[in-house]
Design an enzyme around this catalytic site. Structure first.
Site, PDB file in Angstrom:
ATOM      1  N   GLU A   5      12.469   0.311  -6.091  1.00 47.64           N
ATOM      2  CA  GLU A   5      12.130  -0.477  -7.285  1.00 47.64           C
ATOM      3  C   GLU A   5      11.985   0.344  -8.567  1.00 47.64           C
ATOM      4  OE1 GLU A   5       8.621  -2.554  -5.994  1.00 47.64           O
ATOM      5  OE2 GLU A   5       9.652  -3.539  -4.349  1.00 47.64           O
ATOM      6  N   GLU A  39      14.724  -6.588   3.526  1.00 50.84           N
ATOM      7  CA  GLU A  39      13.414  -7.258   3.655  1.00 50.84           C
ATOM      8  C   GLU A  39      13.611  -8.771   3.566  1.00 50.84           C
ATOM      9  OE1 GLU A  39      10.650  -5.522   0.817  1.00 50.84           O
ATOM     10  OE2 GLU A  39      11.402  -3.512   1.203  1.00 50.84           O
TER      11      GLU A  39
HETATM   12  C1  XIL Z   1       4.631  -5.659   1.388  1.00 41.10           C
HETATM   13  C2  XIL Z   1       3.997  -5.814   2.764  1.00 41.10           C
HETATM   14  O1  XIL Z   1       4.729  -6.759   3.496  1.00 41.10           O
HETATM   15  C3  XIL Z   1       2.556  -6.259   2.639  1.00 41.10           C
HETATM   16  O2  XIL Z   1       1.913  -6.226   3.904  1.00 41.10           O
HETATM   17  C4  XIL Z   1       1.795  -5.346   1.667  1.00 41.10           C
HETATM   18  O3  XIL Z   1       0.496  -5.859   1.459  1.00 41.10           O
HETATM   19  C5  XIL Z   1       2.514  -5.254   0.341  1.00 41.10           C
HETATM   20  O4  XIL Z   1       3.863  -4.816   0.559  1.00 41.10           O
HETATM   21  N1  XIL Z   1       8.807  -4.731  -1.398  1.00 41.10           N
HETATM   22  C6  XIL Z   1       8.674  -3.717  -0.503  1.00 41.10           C
HETATM   23  C7  XIL Z   1       7.743  -3.872   0.646  1.00 41.10           C
HETATM   24  O5  XIL Z   1       9.408  -2.733  -0.591  1.00 41.10           O
HETATM   25  O6  XIL Z   1       7.194  -2.653   1.042  1.00 41.10           O
HETATM   26  C8  XIL Z   1       6.666  -4.873   0.364  1.00 41.10           C
HETATM   27  O7  XIL Z   1       5.907  -5.071   1.548  1.00 41.10           O
HETATM   28  C9  XIL Z   1       7.238  -6.161  -0.165  1.00 41.10           C
HETATM   29  C10 XIL Z   1       8.005  -5.931  -1.436  1.00 41.10           C
END
Ligand code: XIL
Length: 376
Positions: A162, A267
């Protein structure tokens, strides 16, 4: 006792019994990973409850359905390196051990990020901002220690997460502010030096959207021109029922792939709840206020929305299958609906249904619509 049925009646009764048994014996669903074995890896993220066995069903289910694993939080700076000079590898090590025992591809998530990184990382012992050189050394030490620890076991790293804003400009993070824009190149160089065999990725959300994508492409081109190793781009895929448009995803995969990059959906989930558009991204620091109207399905998802979700997943996988030569992995951000971060982000305490399996590990309609795309 004498059998009172004639042979003909007995024959028909046994046929009836056999048909009934065959019909009532539920066909076992295929493992998701096996359905897509000719196309790409299918991954999930894992959390502490799953790896420590509190949820007894999790590990066998994960092993049956996924061939790649990402730690949901355990490798993030705040967990793996919570205070200066102290690393905590326990949870991450268990996840990696489980994954390797099941022959899974392990993804390291994440080395350099603006979120879930403690404030001390950017400060000296008196709380003053670090100098450029001091922050570069700290980043190098962190990357060498973490990547070095998992060398040979973690096969691909989200080196940078990011780093670009919605408008395509560099995110004004502490990394950029203190080091300057070459922190990006340095992160990739350190990761490569720490494990020359690992694949290295740039990962982001909304990076399929044109404005952000057009900011990222030149950064990657520049790294490549300088001979810096970068193997892939992760499109996080925190998607919705109505956005992004399929043609945007389609075009972005082509553009990234044209730079010679592997493309991964890292994700994936599809939000089904009404969500204010200003929190359509995935910046973990954002929050919106809870309102009953924004949590319309606490007791179960209506069929009409399940159908919409199934159609949306089928459409998305249609695009991914079209690009199966470029797409190397699709990772879901959660094992089942109950585990999804979308129950609490960007609004705490909602009931969301964004994945392929329900809270009892049962495949949803969306699961069946997704596996159909593998056969087309
Ligand atoms: C999220 C997790 O799923 C949560 O458990 C945590 O509280 C916050 O982060 N982008 C990413 C991930 O790269 O690491 C994030 O994961 C979601 C957004």
């Amino acid at each position: 006792m004498k059998n009172s049925f004639s042979p003909v009646v007995r024959y028909f009764l046994s046929i009836l019994f056999l048909t009934f048994s065959l019909l009532s014996c539920k066909k076992k669903d295929p493992g998701l990973k096996d359905v897509f074995s000719d196309a790409f890896l299918i991954g999930t993220c894992m959390n502490v409850t799953q790896i420590n066995g509190t949820d007894l069903k999790a590990k066998p289910f994960i092993a049956a359905n996924f061939n790649s694993v990402t730690a949901e939080n355990a490798m993030k700076w705040e967990r793996i390196h919570p205070v200066p000079g102290k690393y905590d590898f326990a949870v991450a090590d268990s996840i990696v051990k489980f994954a390797l025992a099941n022959k899974m591809f392990v993804v390291g998530h994440v080395l350099v990020w603006h979120s879930q990184t403690p404030d001390w990382v950017f400060q000296d012992s008196l709380g003053n901002p670090l100098t450029r050189d001091a922050l570069i050394s700290r980043m190098k030490e962190h990357i060498f220690t973490v990547v070095g620890h998992f060398r040979g076991r973690v096969k691909g790293w989200d080196v940078l997460n990011e780093a670009v804003d919605e408008d395509g400009s560099l995110r004004k993070s502490k990394w950029l502010e203190i080091i300057g824009k070459d922190y990006i190149q340095l992160a990739f160089e350190f990761a490569n030096a720490a494990d020359p065999w690992a694949e290295l990725y740039y990962n982001d959300y909304n990076n399929e959207l044109p404005a952000k994508r057009e900011g990222i492409l030149p950064i990657i081109k520049d790294l490549k021109q300088k001979g810096v190793k970068i193997d892939g781009v992760g499109i996080q895929g925190h998607w919705h029922l109505d956005s992004p448009k399929l043609n945007v995803i389609d075009e972005s995969i082509s553009k990234y792939a044209s730079l010679g990059l592997k493309v991964m959906i890292t994700e994936m989930e599809v939000n089904v709840l009404p969500t204010p558009p200003e929190v359509y991204g995935a910046d973990v620091s954002q929050q919106a206020r809870y309102l009953e109207t924004l949590n319309p399905y606490p007791a179960g998802l209506p069929d009409s929305v399940s159908n919409q979700l199934a159609q949306r997943y089928a459409d998305l996988f249609g695009v991914l299958m079209k690009h199966k030569d470029a797409v190397t992995r699709v990772t879901f951000w959660g094992v089942h609906d109950g585990y999804s971060w979308k129950n609490d982000w960007p609004i705490k305490g909602r009931t969301n249904y964004p994945l392929l399996f329900d809270r009892n590990y049962k495949p949803k309609k969306a699961f069946y619509s997704v596996i159909k795309t593998a056969k087309n």
